[in-house]
Design a protein around this motif. Structure first.
Motif, PDB file in Angstrom:
ATOM      1  N   LEU A 459      30.408  30.048  26.433  1.00  0.00           N
ATOM      2  CA  LEU A 459      30.434  30.977  25.903  1.00  0.00           C
ATOM      3  C   LEU A 459      32.200  31.066  25.260  1.00  0.00           C
ATOM      4  O   LEU A 459      33.106  31.801  26.225  1.00  0.00           O
ATOM      5  N   ARG A 460      33.091  31.342  24.882  1.00  0.00           N
ATOM      6  CA  ARG A 460      33.902  31.317  23.512  1.00  0.00           C
ATOM      7  C   ARG A 460      34.409  33.315  23.073  1.00  0.00           C
ATOM      8  O   ARG A 460      33.070  32.771  22.315  1.00  0.00           O
ATOM      9  N   LEU A 461      34.293  34.178  23.526  1.00  0.00           N
ATOM     10  CA  LEU A 461      34.559  34.596  23.504  1.00  0.00           C
ATOM     11  C   LEU A 461      36.203  35.708  22.446  1.00  0.00           C
ATOM     12  O   LEU A 461      37.088  35.091  23.008  1.00  0.00           O
ATOM     13  N   ALA A 462      36.067  35.972  21.921  1.00  0.00           N
ATOM     14  CA  ALA A 462      36.787  37.106  20.910  1.00  0.00           C
ATOM     15  C   ALA A 462      36.537  38.617  21.056  1.00  0.00           C
ATOM     16  O   ALA A 462      36.497  39.579  21.319  1.00  0.00           O
ATOM     17  N   GLY A 463      38.044  38.797  21.797  1.00  0.00           N
ATOM     18  CA  GLY A 463      38.766  40.107  21.752  1.00  0.00           C
ATOM     19  C   GLY A 463      39.400  41.181  21.186  1.00  0.00           C
ATOM     20  O   GLY A 463      40.400  40.044  20.541  1.00  0.00           O
ATOM     21  N   GLU A 464      39.248  42.176  20.876  1.00  0.00           N
ATOM     22  CA  GLU A 464      40.427  42.616  19.809  1.00  0.00           C
ATOM     23  C   GLU A 464      41.815  42.281  20.275  1.00  0.00           C
ATOM     24  O   GLU A 464      42.742  42.437  19.680  1.00  0.00           O
ATOM     25  N   GLN A 465      41.719  42.808  21.813  1.00  0.00           N
ATOM     26  CA  GLN A 465      43.259  42.806  22.508  1.00  0.00           C
ATOM     27  C   GLN A 465      43.065  41.169  23.656  1.00  0.00           C
ATOM     28  O   GLN A 465      42.243  41.360  24.239  1.00  0.00           O
ATOM     29  N   ALA A 466      44.258  40.377  23.169  1.00  0.00           N
ATOM     30  CA  ALA A 466      44.148  39.078  24.162  1.00  0.00           C
ATOM     31  C   ALA A 466      44.607  39.713  25.639  1.00  0.00           C
ATOM     32  O   ALA A 466      45.225  40.426  25.778  1.00  0.00           O
ATOM     33  N   GLY A 483      30.108  29.846  35.536  1.00  0.00           N
ATOM     34  CA  GLY A 483      30.456  31.400  35.608  1.00  0.00           C
ATOM     35  C   GLY A 483      31.287  32.074  35.715  1.00  0.00           C
ATOM     36  O   GLY A 483      32.112  33.434  35.280  1.00  0.00           O
ATOM     37  N   ALA A 484      32.447  30.490  35.742  1.00  0.00           N
ATOM     38  CA  ALA A 484      33.921  31.090  35.800  1.00  0.00           C
ATOM     39  C   ALA A 484      34.862  31.566  34.302  1.00  0.00           C
ATOM     40  O   ALA A 484      33.792  31.695  33.440  1.00  0.00           O
ATOM     41  N   ILE A 485      35.313  32.095  34.059  1.00  0.00           N
ATOM     42  CA  ILE A 485      35.537  33.035  33.398  1.00  0.00           C
ATOM     43  C   ILE A 485      37.527  32.982  33.037  1.00  0.00           C
ATOM     44  O   ILE A 485      38.093  33.239  34.029  1.00  0.00           O
ATOM     45  N   GLN A 486      37.173  31.724  32.423  1.00  0.00           N
ATOM     46  CA  GLN A 486      38.974  31.461  32.476  1.00  0.00           C
ATOM     47  C   GLN A 486      39.405  31.611  31.184  1.00  0.00           C
ATOM     48  O   GLN A 486      39.313  32.347  30.271  1.00  0.00           O
ATOM     49  N   PRO A 493      39.121  34.117  26.324  1.00  0.00           N
ATOM     50  CA  PRO A 493      38.595  33.493  27.299  1.00  0.00           C
ATOM     51  C   PRO A 493      37.392  32.889  27.411  1.00  0.00           C
ATOM     52  O   PRO A 493      36.415  33.160  25.909  1.00  0.00           O
ATOM     53  N   VAL A 494      36.669  31.963  28.014  1.00  0.00           N
ATOM     54  CA  VAL A 494      36.124  31.105  28.223  1.00  0.00           C
ATOM     55  C   VAL A 494      35.398  31.646  28.935  1.00  0.00           C
ATOM     56  O   VAL A 494      35.160  31.176  30.135  1.00  0.00           O
ATOM     57  N   LEU A 495      33.670  31.843  29.339  1.00  0.00           N
ATOM     58  CA  LEU A 495      32.629  31.761  30.239  1.00  0.00           C
ATOM     59  C   LEU A 495      31.820  30.766  30.177  1.00  0.00           C
ATOM     60  O   LEU A 495      31.031  30.012  29.530  1.00  0.00           O
ATOM     61  N   PHE A 496      32.685  29.863  31.110  1.00  0.00           N
ATOM     62  CA  PHE A 496      31.309  28.234  31.407  1.00  0.00           C
ATOM     63  C   PHE A 496      30.300  28.018  31.975  1.00  0.00           C
ATOM     64  O   PHE A 496      29.744  29.645  33.136  1.00  0.00           O
ATOM     65  N   LEU A 497      29.355  27.965  31.166  1.00  0.00           N
ATOM     66  CA  LEU A 497      27.906  27.723  31.894  1.00  0.00           C
ATOM     67  C   LEU A 497      27.369  26.498  32.888  1.00  0.00           C
ATOM     68  O   LEU A 497      28.325  25.656  32.782  1.00  0.00           O
ATOM     69  N   ALA A 498      26.303  26.063  32.060  1.00  0.00           N
ATOM     70  CA  ALA A 498      25.943  24.802  33.159  1.00  0.00           C
ATOM     71  C   ALA A 498      26.474  23.674  32.629  1.00  0.00           C
ATOM     72  O   ALA A 498      26.424  22.489  33.585  1.00  0.00           O
ATOM     73  N   CYS A 511      34.270  35.381  37.785  1.00  0.00           N
ATOM     74  CA  CYS A 511      33.434  34.530  38.000  1.00  0.00           C
ATOM     75  C   CYS A 511      32.387  35.892  37.222  1.00  0.00           C
ATOM     76  O   CYS A 511      32.203  37.137  37.970  1.00  0.00           O
ATOM     77  N   VAL A 512      31.566  35.284  36.585  1.00  0.00           N
ATOM     78  CA  VAL A 512      30.419  36.312  36.803  1.00  0.00           C
ATOM     79  C   VAL A 512      29.397  36.136  38.280  1.00  0.00           C
ATOM     80  O   VAL A 512      28.933  34.837  38.565  1.00  0.00           O
ATOM     81  N   ALA A 513      28.995  37.360  39.083  1.00  0.00           N
ATOM     82  CA  ALA A 513      27.608  37.444  39.748  1.00  0.00           C
ATOM     83  C   ALA A 513      27.136  36.305  39.345  1.00  0.00           C
ATOM     84  O   ALA A 513      26.631  36.450  38.493  1.00  0.00           O
TER      85      ALA A 513
END
Length: 544
Positions: A459-466, A483-486, A493-498, A511-513
């Motif tokens: 999941l490529r994520l976008a937030g108001e502040q980097a 589950g790593a948040i790179q 951030p990018v949340l790694f999935l399967a 990392c996501v629990a």
């Protein structure tokens, strides 16, 4: 050695250099530690995944710390030559970074012998070390969403060839037609750890042999073939089947995944929502590991050939059944559904969640690849995506029992909808200390929206502040778990999935629990994520 927390089932071992890393890897491979499930070596680290019911983190650290790192790493006598057309889109920029001409970049890249240090990121992706000392090139601030297959690239002190089209942040200087990964070969990966590699400028060579004739033993690598798509054997109707009337956005075969293949650069892949996958099988009386269909969004339509029993789990989507006579009604999720010959089962657009799972009693007849029927979309390993008109042969049922799921066994978490918000628990580490205190607070303090560039890889994520780093230097590539948040240099951030890469070159802030990985696999584009740190980096570090 330095030991860094990743999550409850993984630690990262950091060493002084590549030499020590390879020595430790050899020691761990020569004498396996009970409870260790996977080793992912990288430039200066080894990601160690373990079973906590068999060995504790403290016991694992003690065992690894006692390993002998004396000696030296032996180089292979295998030499692989790779012809390259040096026309990469980053060649001029790399030359500018290094303060030399583009022609000089090519001369230096071809004028030395490289060595395969380790494999990772994707099947056939080999990290090559030992090149000209001038090469120390930063990755791109924001990784590309698609790097072409055969791209020859630089990052840090390493060079590599992308075996498949995939996301990536390396600097592209050229392209080759040589297949890095081919399941038709005895060893699918052309480049194995220890092999020597020499790049050749195709513009100056009229004929170049891909592999030196006196280098590779016949029993190791057979003749090089062009990359071939692994095609599903033609379905032959033996009794029951499901015919694909419509595929929806994307429908794949998935199962528990192909674990234990990290040595070939192959990640586990598997169903994004493992609980929904297993429950679908249970509902129709299958063993939990039997392959099912995973479909994203709505639009999947299956027609029963003969009588079948199916179940649909996962995302909250409307499901309809249309008989051969045209009668139509809604049928429930998380229930066994009897289909008569000619009945059509259709899945509509989910109102919450992203992925549905369709199991059939007896299971689908599907050929495994490297021990699994899962389709890895990053690595292009596994059966191809479903196509309209395809006949899915159903195997004979092994049991005559169909389970009933009690209300208390249904998913308790609220599945997120597009525009909705979901909270994911996060365990900080292993590179939380690469970020400012303000960035760590911001990770949990603001919400992040899932962008349209998201898929099974992440999941490529976008937030108001980097997010901002406290350490701005280049991070050598290291293992990245599910589950790593790179966080790339852009701070988004990018949340790694399967289908995530096994290794990456951007720091992982957390990392996501494990208990929220299935939920993460159900988050649709447009939803908002809030991260909830449940264990801090400081709380974990003393235990290691």
């Amino acid at each position: 050695m330095r030991f860094l927390p990743v999550h409850r089932q993984a630690i990262l071992v950091e060493l002084a250099d590549l030499q020590q890393t390879l020595l430790l890897l050899g020691a761990l491979q020569a004498k396996a530690i009970p409870g260790v499930q996977e080793l992912v070596p990288a430039a200066r680290t080894i990601l160690v995944q373990f079973a906590p019911h068999l060995i504790t983190a403290a016991e694992l650290v003690q065992a690894i710390a006692g390993c002998d790192l004396s000696g030296s790493v032996q180089r292979s006598d295998v030499l692989v030559q790779i012809p390259v057309r040096y026309e990469g889109e980053d060649l001029a920029e790399v030359a500018q970074i290094l303060g030399i001409t583009a022609e000089e970049v090519v001369r230096r890249h071809t004028g030395c012998e490289w060595s395969v240090a380790f494999t990772g990121f994707a099947p056939g992706f080999a990290y090559l070390s030992g090149g000209d000392a001038i090469f120390n090139v930063p990755r791109r601030a924001t990784p590309r969403t698609k790097v072409p297959a055969g791209a020859v690239a630089l990052a840090g002190t390493f060079s590599a060839v992308y075996p498949q089209a995939s996301p990536g942040g390396w600097q592209i200087i050229g392209v080759t037609d040589t297949a890095m990964w081919d399941l038709a070969r005895d060893l699918p990966a052309l480049l194995q750890p220890g092999y020597r590699v020499q790049f050749v400028d195709a513009a100056t060579q009229s004929t170049v042999s891909d592999v030196s004739s006196d280098a590779i033993p016949d029993h190791k690598v057979s003749e090089i073939h062009p990359q071939q798509e692994q095609k599903q054997p033609a379905a032959t109707l033996k009794g029951r089947a499901l015919r694909v009337r419509a595929t929806g956005l994307l429908t794949l075969f998935q199962d528990l995944g192909r674990h234990g293949q990290a040595g070939q650069g192959v990640s586990a892949s598997g169903a994004m929502d493992q609980a929904a996958f297993k429950t679908a099988n249970r509902l129709v009386g299958n063993a939990s590991q039997v392959p099912v269909l995973e479909t994203v969004g709505g639009g999947l339509s299956l027609q029963s050939v003969g009588d079948n029993v199916v179940a649909v789990t996962g995302a909250d989507a409307p499901i309809s059944l249309t008989t051969a006579e045209g009668q139509r009604w809604q049928v429930p999720r998380y229930a066994a559904i009897a289909l008569a010959d000619g009945d059509v089962l259709s899945i509509g657009q989910p109102t919450a969640g992203a992925r549905c799972y369709v199991a059939v009693r007896g299971g689908y007849e599907v050929a495994p690849v490297l021990g699994s029927a899962s389709t890895d979309t990053l690595a292009h390993v596994g059966p191809p995506a479903l196509r309209s008109g395809q006949l899915l042969v159903v195997q004979p049922a092994q049991k005559a029992v169909v389970a009933v799921v009690a209300d208390t066994a249904l998913p308790v978490q609220n599945l997120p909808a597009a525009g909705g918000e979901v909270v994911l628990d996060v365990e900080l580490g292993p590179r939380t200390d690469w970020f400012t205190a303000e960035a760590v607070a911001l990770l949990a303090g603001q919400r992040w929206q899932v962008t349209s560039q998201s898929n099974r890889v992440g999941l490529r994520l976008a937030g108001e502040q980097a997010l901002t780093r406290s350490i701005s230097s280049e991070l050598p590539s290291e293992g990245t778990p599910l589950g790593a948040i790179q966080v790339p240099a852009s701070g988004q951030p990018v949340l790694f999935l399967a289908d995530h890469p096994l290794t990456g070159g951007y720091p992982v802030i957390g990392c996501v629990a494990l208990h929220h990985l299935d939920l993460a696999g159900q988050i649709p584009v447009g939803a908002w994520i809030r991260f909830n740190p449940v264990r801090s980096f400081e709380e974990l570090t003393p235990t290691l």
